[in-house]
Design an enzyme around this catalytic site. Sequence first.
Site, short mmCIF file in Angstrom:
data_model
loop_
_atom_site.label_atom_id
_atom_site.label_comp_id
_atom_site.label_asym_id
_atom_site.label_seq_id
_atom_site.Cartn_x
_atom_site.Cartn_y
_atom_site.Cartn_z
N ARG A 103 0.81 -1.23 0.00
CA ARG A 103 0.00 0.00 0.00
C ARG A 103 0.84 1.27 0.00
O ARG A 103 0.35 2.34 -0.32
CB ARG A 103 -0.98 -0.01 1.19
CG ARG A 103 -2.18 -0.89 0.92
CD ARG A 103 -3.07 -1.04 2.14
NE ARG A 103 -2.54 -2.02 3.07
CZ ARG A 103 -3.21 -2.45 4.14
NH1 ARG A 103 -4.42 -1.97 4.40
NH2 ARG A 103 -2.68 -3.35 4.95
N GLN A 104 2.12 1.16 0.36
CA GLN A 104 3.02 2.30 0.22
C GLN A 104 3.85 2.08 -1.04
O GLN A 104 4.96 1.55 -1.00
CB GLN A 104 3.91 2.45 1.45
CG GLN A 104 3.15 2.94 2.68
CD GLN A 104 4.07 3.20 3.86
OE1 GLN A 104 4.52 2.27 4.51
NE2 GLN A 104 4.33 4.46 4.14
N HIS A 137 -1.55 -4.32 -5.22
CA HIS A 137 -2.31 -3.12 -4.87
C HIS A 137 -2.19 -2.04 -5.93
O HIS A 137 -3.13 -1.28 -6.18
CB HIS A 137 -1.83 -2.58 -3.52
CG HIS A 137 -2.63 -1.43 -3.01
ND1 HIS A 137 -3.99 -1.52 -2.73
CD2 HIS A 137 -2.29 -0.13 -2.75
CE1 HIS A 137 -4.44 -0.34 -2.31
NE2 HIS A 137 -3.43 0.51 -2.32
N LYS A 202 -13.92 9.91 -2.57
CA LYS A 202 -13.77 10.08 -1.13
C LYS A 202 -12.44 10.74 -0.80
O LYS A 202 -11.50 10.70 -1.59
CB LYS A 202 -13.88 8.74 -0.40
CG LYS A 202 -12.69 7.81 -0.57
CD LYS A 202 -12.86 6.56 0.26
CE LYS A 202 -11.61 5.70 0.30
NZ LYS A 202 -11.25 5.11 -0.97
N ASP A 228 -13.03 -4.20 -4.66
CA ASP A 228 -11.76 -3.63 -4.22
C ASP A 228 -10.72 -4.74 -4.22
O ASP A 228 -11.06 -5.93 -4.34
CB ASP A 228 -11.92 -3.03 -2.82
CG ASP A 228 -10.98 -1.85 -2.59
OD1 ASP A 228 -10.04 -1.67 -3.38
OD2 ASP A 228 -11.20 -1.10 -1.61
N GLY A 235 -13.77 -0.26 7.38
CA GLY A 235 -14.40 1.05 7.50
C GLY A 235 -14.82 1.63 6.17
O GLY A 235 -15.94 2.14 6.01
#
Length: 322
Positions: A103-104, A137, A202, A228, A235
């Site tokens: 994710r980074q 990702h 978002k 996704d 969340g």
Amino acid sequence: MSSANVTNSKLRLFSLTSNEPLAEEISRHIGIPLGACEVNHFSDEEVSISIEESVRGCDTFVIQSTSQPVNEHLMELLIMVDALKRASAKTINLVIPYYGYARQDRKSRSREPITAKLVANLLETAGADRVISLDLHAPQIQGFFDIPIDHLMGVPLLSDYFSEKQDLNFEDVVVVSPDHGGVTRARKMADRLKTPIAIIDKRRPKPNVSEVMNIVGDIDGKTAIIIDDIIDTGGTIKQAAQALVDKGAKEVYACCTHPVLSGPAIERIESSIIKELVVTNSIQLAQDKKIDRITELSVGALIAQAIVRVYKEESVSTLFDN
């Protein structure tokens, strides 16, 4: 899949500890047993790996998702690569269904690391020759490696599941991307299901916290399918589902390739208006996370085909979309 062509070959499969049921399924599909190796720990929790059979001159494939506990599973993988290299394996191929630290993948703020690149460097330096992974990702992570990487997709598997659901009227279905970064993935599913897409715009003020701002596309009276790559704390997906219903969606399904499902994720899914969450077994679900609302699909056959094709030096590209 016929196993006759790989029996008594120089193909060796090994499983580490992150997802042994998936490794066993891959082994059954290919038709050869998992190799003998032991993962142990010293009293201070250092990882110790012992390979209990000869791999000299063999094409080895190591199956390990770098899922929670991420650091331990990553160290197991690095140590296994070193062990295989020192045991004179011909090739060391890493099968990483879920690639952690992905994710980074860029610097979005000053003084941030790029951990996806760091992990790629670690795997290469350890001695890996190839990586087979599933739904990275970000596609650019493939470019972080200087070795071949086969990037398999979960969209066809997830799309096929929904296309076979008898209670869905696809004239009233819309595929939804939970953010702008997932539009390509949503478009691929929509193309397969022959439906329109919508996008949730978002703003994310800090990690694992999201705020829905707007919905782009027609969702009024529709059945929405949110897709996704990762669902972590749940969340975002809970908030997205609620926003869709608030804007007029009839009902909401959700799906992802990698069910990280950490922290309050299960509680959030159970309290959400999501009718069904469809995931794959790229990450092994703990027993307490196997709730009725979650449907698990297997990527074992897909990965097994990829391994056999790599071993036989055949094209893997046909598996990327089918």
